[in-house]
Design a protein around this motif. Structure first.
Motif, short mmCIF file in Angstrom:
data_model
loop_
_atom_site.label_atom_id
_atom_site.label_comp_id
_atom_site.label_asym_id
_atom_site.label_seq_id
_atom_site.Cartn_x
_atom_site.Cartn_y
_atom_site.Cartn_z
N LEU A 119 -4.88 1.87 -10.04
CA LEU A 119 -4.38 1.05 -8.93
C LEU A 119 -3.27 0.12 -9.38
O LEU A 119 -2.22 0.03 -8.74
N PHE A 120 -3.49 -0.57 -10.49
CA PHE A 120 -2.52 -1.57 -10.93
C PHE A 120 -1.27 -0.92 -11.51
O PHE A 120 -0.22 -1.55 -11.60
N GLY A 121 -1.39 0.34 -11.92
CA GLY A 121 -0.22 1.05 -12.41
C GLY A 121 0.75 1.45 -11.30
O GLY A 121 1.89 1.85 -11.59
N LEU A 122 0.30 1.33 -10.05
CA LEU A 122 1.17 1.67 -8.91
C LEU A 122 2.10 0.53 -8.52
O LEU A 122 2.95 0.71 -7.64
N VAL A 123 1.93 -0.63 -9.13
CA VAL A 123 2.73 -1.80 -8.74
C VAL A 123 4.22 -1.53 -8.86
O VAL A 123 4.98 -1.80 -7.91
N PRO A 124 4.74 -1.00 -9.98
CA PRO A 124 6.20 -0.76 -10.05
C PRO A 124 6.68 0.22 -8.99
O PRO A 124 7.77 0.03 -8.41
N LEU A 125 5.87 1.24 -8.70
CA LEU A 125 6.26 2.22 -7.69
C LEU A 125 6.27 1.61 -6.30
O LEU A 125 7.17 1.87 -5.49
N PHE A 126 5.32 0.75 -6.01
CA PHE A 126 5.27 0.09 -4.71
C PHE A 126 6.48 -0.84 -4.54
O PHE A 126 7.00 -0.98 -3.43
N ILE A 127 6.90 -1.47 -5.63
CA ILE A 127 8.08 -2.34 -5.55
C ILE A 127 9.32 -1.53 -5.23
O ILE A 127 10.16 -1.93 -4.40
N LEU A 128 9.45 -0.35 -5.86
CA LEU A 128 10.60 0.51 -5.59
C LEU A 128 10.58 1.02 -4.16
O LEU A 128 11.63 1.15 -3.52
N TRP A 129 9.39 1.32 -3.64
CA TRP A 129 9.29 1.88 -2.29
C TRP A 129 9.44 0.82 -1.20
O TRP A 129 10.11 1.04 -0.20
N ILE A 132 10.02 -6.30 -2.59
CA ILE A 132 9.23 -7.35 -3.24
C ILE A 132 8.68 -8.34 -2.22
O ILE A 132 8.31 -9.46 -2.58
N GLY A 133 8.62 -7.94 -0.95
CA GLY A 133 8.09 -8.82 0.08
C GLY A 133 6.57 -8.73 0.18
O GLY A 133 5.87 -8.47 -0.80
N GLU A 134 6.07 -8.92 1.39
CA GLU A 134 4.63 -8.91 1.62
C GLU A 134 4.06 -7.50 1.66
O GLU A 134 2.88 -7.29 1.36
N THR A 135 4.88 -6.52 2.05
CA THR A 135 4.38 -5.16 2.27
C THR A 135 3.70 -4.56 1.04
O THR A 135 2.58 -4.05 1.14
N PRO A 136 4.32 -4.56 -0.16
CA PRO A 136 3.63 -3.97 -1.31
C PRO A 136 2.35 -4.70 -1.68
O PRO A 136 1.39 -4.07 -2.15
#
Length: 269
Positions: A119-129, A132-136
């Protein structure tokens, strides 16, 4: 001769819960006292870990300034929105997979794949998608919530006695009546267990999510305190995370006890 009074066995049993409750309170108090003693005697450097009294003073200052209330409000809103999204997805997907063999064939393989992702490894991918707002942040919490709830709902639905379903069919109950009297009461205990697990993961995911360029919330407060080496504020923030987790878990446990009493009365009617 002096008469010897023997307490009834029921009386001996009645004081045991009170004793256990007292022990549950004494052990944390003992830890706080030892912690304060270590700080007061210099064994524990307050620059490394502030004493309980110092933490209390810091918490009072944060409360009086309004900073703590604002941070808790922002973090609580993120957690609740992520919990709501993840819970809806978990209930819908778990119901599809648990009630239908075709649904299980379609839904379960991708859910099992998602379950193995860090789960925590998805953080960089969520930022790219999502930026850096509330959505990720919210989506990271929702993803952590959906997996344990999904697994518990599927297991609970599959554990319902098939004979009860056959009885309902023989009585010509409608789908709504079968869901109300058999499926929901049978799956409710497992669903509530999954919800409690999801709730714990939601707070863990929130801690990680708020480390990602947060502009407000408990994570933002903790990050700012880290930059200026304010360990007292860091610990106060972590204690707030823990307190919120315990508070929400106690609410779910109370709802669980009430819901299961309702289930027993429904099944016994």
């Amino acid at each position: 001769m002096t008469a010897i009074t023997i307490q009834p066995r029921s009386a001996r049993r009645s004081w045991r819960p009170r004793r256990n409750t007292a022990i549950r309170w004494l052990s944390p108090l003992a830890i706080l006292l030892l912690w304060q003693l270590a700080s007061s005697t210099g064994v524990l450097d307050e620059r490394t870990l502030a004493s309980p009294l110092e933490l209390a003073r810091t918490a009072r200052e944060l409360i009086e300034s309004g900073q703590l209330a604002d941070a808790i409000g922002v973090s609580l809103r993120r957690a609740l929105v992520g919990l709501l999204i993840g819970s809806i997805a978990g209930v819908v997907l778990g119901s599809i997979a648990g009630l239908s063999k075709l649904g299980d064939a379609v839904v379960d393989p991708p859910m099992q794949m998602v379950r193995t992702l860090p789960l925590f490894g998805l953080v960089p991918l969520f930022i790219l998608w999502f930026g850096i707002g509330e959505t990720p942040k919210v989506l990271l919490i929702a993803l952590g919530v959906v997996i344990p709830l999904y697994l518990n709902i599927v297991a609970a639905l599959r554990s319902i006695d098939p004979e009860l379903i056959e009885v309902a069919r023989s009585l010509r109950l409608t789908r709504w009546e079968r869901a109300r009297h058999i499926i929901v009461p049978g799956a409710l205990p497992g669903a509530l267990v999954g919800f409690r697990q999801s709730l714990g993961i939601a707070w863990l995911a929130l801690i990680v999510a708020e480390q990602v360029n947060a502009g407000a919330g408990l994570g933002f407060m903790v990050n700012n305190a880290r930059d200026v080496l304010r360990t007292d504020i860091i610990v106060v923030g972590l204690l707030c995370y823990a307190a919120l987790g315990l508070l929400t878990d106690s609410i779910v446990r109370a709802l669980e006890r009430r819901a299961l009493r309702w289930r027993d009365s429904e099944l016994g009617a």
